[in-house]
Design a protein around this motif. Structure first.
Motif, mmCIF file in Angstrom:
data_model
loop_
_atom_site.group_PDB
_atom_site.id
_atom_site.type_symbol
_atom_site.label_atom_id
_atom_site.label_comp_id
_atom_site.label_asym_id
_atom_site.label_seq_id
_atom_site.Cartn_x
_atom_site.Cartn_y
_atom_site.Cartn_z
ATOM 1 N N ARG A 130 -18.945 5.337 -0.414
ATOM 2 C CA ARG A 130 -19.800 4.597 -1.651
ATOM 3 C C ARG A 130 -21.225 5.034 -0.964
ATOM 4 N N ALA A 131 -21.859 5.767 -0.026
ATOM 5 C CA ALA A 131 -23.243 6.217 -0.080
ATOM 6 C C ALA A 131 -22.809 7.551 -0.608
ATOM 7 N N ARG A 132 -21.970 8.231 -0.357
ATOM 8 C CA ARG A 132 -22.324 9.979 -1.082
ATOM 9 C C ARG A 132 -21.816 9.398 -2.471
ATOM 10 N N LEU A 133 -21.871 8.711 -3.502
ATOM 11 C CA LEU A 133 -21.462 7.981 -4.949
ATOM 12 C C LEU A 133 -23.124 8.027 -5.329
ATOM 13 N N GLU A 134 -23.417 7.352 -4.950
ATOM 14 C CA GLU A 134 -24.914 6.992 -4.690
ATOM 15 C C GLU A 134 -25.723 7.893 -4.248
ATOM 16 N N GLN A 135 -25.533 8.693 -3.824
ATOM 17 C CA GLN A 135 -27.062 10.245 -3.267
ATOM 18 C C GLN A 135 -26.258 11.023 -5.058
ATOM 19 N N LEU B 103 -6.394 14.924 2.353
ATOM 20 C CA LEU B 103 -7.163 15.347 1.243
ATOM 21 C C LEU B 103 -7.442 14.407 0.273
ATOM 22 N N LEU B 104 -7.130 12.841 0.286
ATOM 23 C CA LEU B 104 -7.618 11.477 -0.322
ATOM 24 C C LEU B 104 -8.797 11.110 0.693
ATOM 25 N N SER B 105 -8.483 11.404 2.226
ATOM 26 C CA SER B 105 -8.886 10.561 2.994
ATOM 27 C C SER B 105 -10.247 10.148 2.536
ATOM 28 N N LYS B 106 -11.327 11.496 2.162
ATOM 29 C CA LYS B 106 -12.474 11.146 2.167
ATOM 30 C C LYS B 106 -12.940 10.636 0.572
ATOM 31 N N TRP B 107 -11.523 9.716 -0.480
ATOM 32 C CA TRP B 107 -12.569 9.156 -1.798
ATOM 33 C C TRP B 107 -11.743 8.393 -2.054
ATOM 34 N N ALA B 108 -11.242 7.396 -0.713
ATOM 35 C CA ALA B 108 -10.287 6.441 -1.567
ATOM 36 C C ALA B 108 -11.415 4.895 -0.541
ATOM 37 N N ILE B 109 -10.706 4.273 -0.944
ATOM 38 C CA ILE B 109 -11.258 2.816 -0.242
ATOM 39 C C ILE B 109 -10.539 2.060 0.685
ATOM 40 N N TYR B 110 -10.394 1.458 1.878
ATOM 41 C CA TYR B 110 -9.104 1.326 2.596
ATOM 42 C C TYR B 110 -9.198 -0.580 2.394
ATOM 43 N N GLY B 111 -8.332 -0.785 3.575
ATOM 44 C CA GLY B 111 -7.853 -2.570 3.051
ATOM 45 C C GLY B 111 -8.664 -2.790 4.705
ATOM 46 N N PHE C 159 -13.237 -4.776 1.411
ATOM 47 C CA PHE C 159 -13.157 -3.663 1.139
ATOM 48 C C PHE C 159 -14.430 -2.598 2.197
ATOM 49 N N PRO C 160 -13.242 -2.148 3.061
ATOM 50 C CA PRO C 160 -13.824 -1.269 4.125
ATOM 51 C C PRO C 160 -14.193 0.024 3.536
ATOM 52 N N ASP C 161 -15.418 0.470 4.056
ATOM 53 C CA ASP C 161 -15.936 2.159 3.500
ATOM 54 C C ASP C 161 -15.995 2.995 4.731
ATOM 55 N N PRO C 162 -14.865 3.387 5.955
ATOM 56 C CA PRO C 162 -15.154 3.928 6.940
ATOM 57 C C PRO C 162 -15.726 5.085 6.625
ATOM 58 N N THR C 163 -15.662 6.124 5.665
ATOM 59 C CA THR C 163 -15.944 7.447 5.093
ATOM 60 C C THR C 163 -17.356 7.812 4.476
ATOM 61 N N GLY C 164 -18.114 7.212 3.951
ATOM 62 C CA GLY C 164 -18.970 6.420 3.406
ATOM 63 C C GLY C 164 -18.748 7.018 1.992
ATOM 64 N N PRO D 86 0.701 -0.666 -0.129
ATOM 65 C CA PRO D 86 -0.320 0.098 -0.085
ATOM 66 C C PRO D 86 1.522 1.075 0.471
ATOM 67 N N VAL D 87 0.748 1.939 -0.441
ATOM 68 C CA VAL D 87 0.833 3.508 -0.632
ATOM 69 C C VAL D 87 1.023 4.400 0.638
ATOM 70 N N GLY D 88 0.352 4.098 1.133
ATOM 71 C CA GLY D 88 0.264 5.240 3.119
ATOM 72 C C GLY D 88 -1.281 4.965 3.166
ATOM 73 N N SER D 89 -1.019 5.681 4.228
ATOM 74 C CA SER D 89 -2.612 5.687 4.961
ATOM 75 C C SER D 89 -3.001 7.125 4.530
ATOM 76 N N ALA D 90 -4.698 7.151 5.805
ATOM 77 C CA ALA D 90 -4.951 8.213 5.273
ATOM 78 C C ALA D 90 -4.489 9.908 6.393
ATOM 79 N N SER D 91 -3.218 9.663 7.284
ATOM 80 C CA SER D 91 -2.689 10.194 7.697
ATOM 81 C C SER D 91 -1.650 10.927 6.668
ATOM 82 N N ASP D 92 -1.383 10.232 5.454
ATOM 83 C CA ASP D 92 0.214 10.576 5.284
ATOM 84 C C ASP D 92 -1.118 11.214 3.982
ATOM 85 N N TYR D 93 -2.494 11.134 3.520
ATOM 86 C CA TYR D 93 -2.619 11.583 2.574
ATOM 87 C C TYR D 93 -4.285 12.600 2.591
#
Length: 900
Positions: A713-718, A133-141, A706-711, A124-131
């Motif tokens: 998928r829900a935002r994309l659906e909306q 700005l990208l933390s709300k637009w990523a899927i986590y492992g 494929f956890p999605d703690p930031t939601g 993996p390239v990094g964690s949410a703390s590393d990016y």
């Protein structure tokens, strides 16, 4: 299905749709910036949608392969990357006990190496703390220790997908924007030019059994129009006779050419049936273009100078005459073999022929190779329009000069030899105006002791014997009553093989001494063993002197219909699979198919299976409508497909057996498919839920792996108003055909077909068709290929259909003639057993100096391409397959020649 297959299919569809939407949005934004002038785009055309689709497919496949091997688990510093690795620890003691087992140790090292790659190269390239700005637009492992938990590490699959998307965008920007480009890409025209310099762009052999070829449908249409309109109603040959400027046709320079008769000796060539595959046509054209050919024959070396005259016996391009086929399949190989002059332009129309090169005042002074040709039946499909435009109104076929003005001609050659080129059109015979010209020529110009070579497209002597017919009556009358024994050789093409028959000693007058067929100019191969028993023509007995390929080889080649029919004619699947589905359409579904397995023994099950097949056939005949219509249509087509060479009773029997084989095969496949579906349903592998089983399973697996703690998928659906999950949901249903088919089948078996709405019934039959089509296509090709093999080797019928299916480019040949100073005619047939498939730029041709106005026939190396393997080049493997001499007619010194 298994877990891995379902997961990969679901993941592929999800990533594919996401990639497609993302790239389309990117291209729209990029085009908007270009329209505003913020970026400069080099290419003058918009990005092709096919390229975007291909890139999305590659990205999706790469991500699925990564997931299959490495999963979506993040790397914990104190834990392994993959929880499956723990199972390998349990085998540590067992591994030590089996250190001598080389295979096991290799497998363990491979697994360890795979873990190292997944943990280091694709980490993996990094964690949410590393990016942030990208933390709300990523899927986590998921954590390696417990899949139900999630970490703050960005998903490696998501990272890989983002990397590929970023690379695509960067590559596109660099290539298309002049301001940012590091290297300027080639334009499309420059790329095509460079490609032509590296290898030739030859056309493949015509796919005669293609169910998707528009060329073949056009050929059938043109043939129907030609037979309806031009046979007996309008004839281009009559128009040519009406346009002749000389009242006495026997003296017309448009039809009679005598510029070669002043030579002491002459070399010339004959080929026919060119313009099918580019490889085979170029192989022959390359041999014809060489300044000389050195051929080993037994213990001697024969040297053959290039022919000063080339005669082509019709069927210049397949499958139909048009600008594309003439230019790409006929002119292109010959222009590569011997280039046209520098001043030649393809669009030029010759108004007054011959259009001689600069410095040549008359045709007799021209020293380069020349070409004359007659049209064949394929050239007449458009009423001879393309032939007239490309032959009679053009001056060059590559480096061969074209003085010809009409579709038929007469050539006066040295030492009393003549060539008559006859145009038989679609009648298989010459018209009365053509007959008048050649009859007057025989009376007024051809000497009593002269010798004539007669060229027609069709070998009427073989075809009339084969079909039990009598055609070409005008040609026969011309030979009998006007040539009167002066026809020493009659040549033809149309049959794509080589055969020569010579007349045996006879007390009866001999009208034609030798009969020669050579249609090996580039088209697919025809069998020879079908014509093995030919022995009589014009009331004289003939014996076979040469055959190429041999009867034995020809019979063996026919076996390819069983082994290679589908590989050679994969487009035939479009028709074959549809026909089989129509035959059993009314039989779906077979709700009680499982009763076949109720028997205790395998013998009983086999008997039960064949009884069910027999009952299904009777059910088609008694109760069905669609399938019965298909069966009756197949029986009718099978009857008329059998050649009329057989009696009507044999045609009916053979057609019935052919159709019965297809019907039985279709019913057997239908029962096998229904039995397989029933077994899956009874073992709860299918029809366990509803139509969206795959989507529901994937949503559960997605939330776990494929956890999605930031939601996100829900935002994309909306934001997409529900389109994001809906598109994937219904796309998965479309790809989950077995489940849809099984659920619908269960409904039909419980409530009947009437319970389904029209749309549901359509979906069911479409699903059944897709699987049944895949299952049936190998069988329909096998049955049809076996039918062709049996017919060609046992009954000697379908010689055209059985060998056009194989599309054999090998066994190509041409005939080279030599009129000696003594007047004798030497005849050599040179052949190439195997045609090269790969070509390369000939370094000798490339390095040879070329003057601006130099004619290509004066070069030492005139042909642009040579075989990629030097040992397989046609100039290296060409051999003599037939050789004979026709002596000059003896002249009695006491009797003057009767001709003026």
């Amino acid at each position: 299905m298994g877990l891995d297959l379902r997961m990969n299919l679901s993941l592929f569809l999800t990533i594919y749709i996401s990639s497609l939407v993302f790239l389309i949005v990117f291209h729209v934004i990029f085009l908007g910036l270009w329209y505003l002038g913020l970026v400069s785009r080099m290419a003058e055309k918009k990005p092709e949608m096919l390229t975007i689709i291909q890139n999305c497919a590659v990205i999706s496949i790469a991500c699925c392969v990564f997931y299959s091997h490495c999963g979506n688990r993040t790397l914990s510093r104190d834990k392994s990357i993959d929880r499956r690795t723990a199972s390998w620890v349990a085998f540590s003691l067992w591994r030590k006990q089996n250190e001598d087992n080389t295979l096991i140790s290799k497998l363990l090292r491979m697994h360890k190496f795979k873990d190292q790659i997944c943990s280091s190269w694709f980490a993996p390239v990094g964690s949410a703390s590393d990016y942030p700005l990208l933390s709300k637009w990523a899927i986590y492992g998921e954590l390696a220790s417990n899949g139900s938990e999630h970490s703050n590490i960005i998903s490696p699959v998501y990272s890989l997908w983002a990397t590929f998307i970023g690379l695509y965008m960067a590559n596109y920007v660099v290539e298309r924007s002049t301001g940012w480009a590091l290297t300027h890409p080639l334009t499309i025209s420059e790329y095509e030019t460079l490609k032509k310099l590296l290898k030739p762009d030859f056309e493949d052999m015509v796919p005669w059994y293609s169910g998707t070829s528009t060329d073949l449908f056009k050929t059938v249409f043109d043939l129907m129009i030609s037979v309806t309109l031009f046979v007996g109603r309008f004839d281009m040959r009559m128009m040519q006779a009406a346009m002749n400027k000389t009242p006495d046709e026997s003296k017309s320079s448009d039809l009679l050419y005598d510029h070669l008769d002043g030579k002491d000796e002459l070399w010339f060539d004959f080929i026919a049936d060119t313009g099918d595959g580019g490889n085979s046509t170029y192989a022959i054209a390359r041999l014809l273009a060489q300044p000389s050919l050195v051929v080993k024959s037994d213990d001697s070396r024969l040297i053959f100078p290039r022919g000063e005259l080339l005669l082509i016996g019709g069927d210049l391009a397949y499958p139909n005459p048009c600008s594309f086929t003439y230019e790409r399949r006929f002119f292109c190989p010959f222009e590569y073999a011997l280039q046209p002059p520098a001043w030649y332009t393809p669009d030029h129309i010759a108004l007054e022929k011959p259009e001689l090169p600069l410095g040549v005042s008359e045709l007799r002074q021209y020293s380069g190779p020349q070409c004359f040709m007659i049209p064949g039946n394929h050239d007449w499909f458009d009423g001879l329009n393309t032939f007239m435009r490309y032959v009679c109104h053009k001056s060059w076929l590559g480096g061969w000069f074209l003085p010809q003005k009409r579709s038929y001609f007469a050539l006066k050659l040295p030492n009393g030899w003549w060539v008559f080129g006859l145009d038989q059109a679609l009648h298989g015979d010459i018209d009365v105006y053509q007959f008048k010209f050649f009859a007057e020529l025989c009376q007024q110009k051809v000497g009593e002791h002269d010798s004539v070579i007669l060229i027609t497209h069709e070998p009427n002597w073989l075809l009339d014997w084969y079909w039990g017919d009598k055609t070409g009556k005008n040609v026969t009358y011309l030979i009998r009553e006007y040539l009167k024994g002066r026809c020493k050789l009659r040549m033809a093409g149309d049959l794509h093989h080589y055969m020569r028959h010579s007349c045996t000693e006879s007390k009866e007058p001999v009208h034609v001494q030798h009969l020669l067929v050579n249609g090996c100019g580039g088209a697919f191969l025809h069998p020879t063993h079908v014509f093995e028993n030919f022995k009589e023509c014009y009331g004289n007995k003939y014996e076979t002197k040469a055959v190429y390929p041999s009867y034995e080889d020809s019979s063996k080649i026919a076996l390819g219909n069983i082994l290679k029919f589908r590989r050679k004619n994969w487009q035939f699947d479009v028709i074959g699979g549809f026909v089989y589905f129509v035959l059993v359409f009314s039989m779906f579904p077979q709700c009680d198919s499982f009763r076949i397995l109720h028997e205790d023994s395998w013998d009983g099950r086999v008997n039960s299976f064949f009884n069910a097949t027999w009952n299904a056939i009777f059910e088609i005949l008694e109760h069905s409508y669609v399938s019965l219509a298909g069966v009756l249509t197949l029986l009718t087509v099978s009857f008329f497909f059998v050649p009329t060479k057989l009696s009507r009773r044999r045609r009916a029997l053979l057609g019935f057996l052919h159709a019965a084989a297809h019907i039985t095969s279709a019913v057997l496949l239908m029962l096998l498919m229904e039995l397989g579906i029933e077994i899956c349903i009874r073992n709860h592998l299918l029809a366990t839920s509803g139509y969206h089983t795959l989507y529901e399973w994937y949503r559960q697996a997605e939330s776990e792996h494929f956890p999605d703690p930031t939601g996100l998928r829900a935002r994309l659906e909306q934001w997409t108003f529900g389109l994001y999950p809906a598109c994937i949901k219904y796309l998965m249903s479309a790809f989950d055909i077995p489940e849809v088919m099984a659920v619908t089948r269960s409904t039909i078996c419980r409530k009947g077909i009437e319970s389904l709405p029209r749309g549901g019934a359509i979906i069911y039959y479409v699903s059944v068709f897709l699987y049944f089509w895949v299952l049936s296509t190998p069988v329909v090709s096998m049955v049809f290929g076996s039918y062709l093999y049996v017919c060609i080797n046992w009954f000697h019928i379908h010689f055209d259909e059985a060998f056009s299916s194989l599309r054999i480019a090998n066994y190509k040949a041409f005939t080279r003639f030599h009129i000696k100073k003594s007047g004798d005619l030497e005849v050599f047939t040179l052949a190439v057993d195997k045609v090269p498939k790969e070509w390369m730029l000939d370094p000798d041709w490339d390095m040879e100096p070329k003057e601006p106005l130099q004619m290509s026939h004066t070069r030492r190396f005139p042909s642009k391409w040579r075989a990629a393997s030097g040992w397989s080049d046609p100039t290296s493997v060409v051999r003599v397959v037939d050789q004979f001499v026709i002596p000059r007619t003896a002249v009695d010194p006491l009797l003057p020649d009767s001709a003026p």
